[in-house]
Design an enzyme around this catalytic site. Sequence first.
Site, PDB file in Angstrom:
ATOM      1  N   HIS A 101       0.805  -1.217   0.000  1.00  0.00           N
ATOM      2  CA  HIS A 101       0.000   0.000   0.000  1.00  0.00           C
ATOM      3  C   HIS A 101       0.838   1.267   0.000  1.00  0.00           C
ATOM      4  CE1 HIS A 101      -3.824  -2.040   0.398  1.00  0.00           C
ATOM      5  NE2 HIS A 101      -3.259  -2.854   1.255  1.00  0.00           N
TER       6      HIS A 101
ATOM      7  N   GLU B 253      -9.182   4.984  -5.532  1.00  0.00           N
ATOM      8  CA  GLU B 253      -8.346   5.201  -6.720  1.00  0.00           C
ATOM      9  C   GLU B 253      -9.115   5.882  -7.835  1.00  0.00           C
ATOM     10  OE1 GLU B 253      -9.793   0.868  -6.984  1.00  0.00           O
ATOM     11  OE2 GLU B 253      -9.231   2.301  -5.436  1.00  0.00           O
TER      12      GLU B 253
END
Length: 354
Positions: A230, A260
């Site tokens: 991440h 995203e």
Amino acid sequence: MGDTSYSESADQADEYARAALTLMRAKGVVANPNNFAVWYCHFSGKRPELSQTLQILLDNGQNFTPERSDELFRRFFTVEEENKNLFETAGQIENEISKILTTLDLAGDGAARYGRTLSDASRSIGGAGAEDLQGMIVKVIKETRGMERLNKALENQLEKSSGEIVQLKDDLEEMRREAMTDSLTGLANRKRFDLELRRAAMTAMEDGAPLCLLMVDIDHFKRFNDTYGHQVGDQVLKLLGATLKASVRADDMAARYGGEEFAIILPQTKIDEAKKVAEEIRHKISAKNLINRQTKEDMGKITVSMGIAQFAYGESLGVLIKRADQALYMAKRTGRDRSLSERDLDDKALSFDH
């Protein structure tokens, strides 16, 4: 943001709490108070936008990392904290204004007393003897010096309070920027996006000008996160944010819509022009080769899918966003790494070439 009152019965509250904790455990979400508030409100249905966001993340199999959980809490639960900060700052400004008024009152009292002294001296000076005249001069000099000190104190207090108020104004502006900015990418956050889209739509209707919306989503981002972690995923989000910011005009606005997914508001732009903007951005992103600076590992490229819609005067902004999202999802279904507009939604000739 939805109803934030808690009117459910004890049994209902227990049911929501159990459901929240069960799913949190299943998803590896730490049951701290902030995270629990997010998931409890999801099951209670108190915040529809929160529930919609969580459901999208769940449907897409997204991991609920500490960073993502923190983002959800900040996005949907920090209004109260912002209001608290604004209230405290307003109190500080009120305090400074009170100091100024108090000082002005003192100056006013001092000026009135000084005026009375001069008036008394003026009335008495004609018939005064030498000794009385000397006493009056001493009194006038004393009051004059007192007035000078009072004026100096007033000047100092005004200068100090002016500086304090300027600083508080700067603090308020910084708070406003932080409240409207995504902390990871530096782009506008969802709150600012909603406000700006509403303003842009009103301007478009008033001016009779076109307005387009681009929705942008990173292809296979979950797989990228699972492969590289991440932290690297966050760097990708930052890179995309910087690319979007550098690719739009001053009057346009790029925002992080959530996770995203990003959005770009394009005022004064027709759908054909918006398509060109989307393609330029898409090519810029796909041309970048990602290298881990620490390990020198070549992580390949990232691509994005994009959906484009043009605002129809008078329509709900939710409908505009939905059309752009539908075009985005079609771009993903038909191969990714492409931009499609609302005009493509009914085009049966789209190729599935990937």
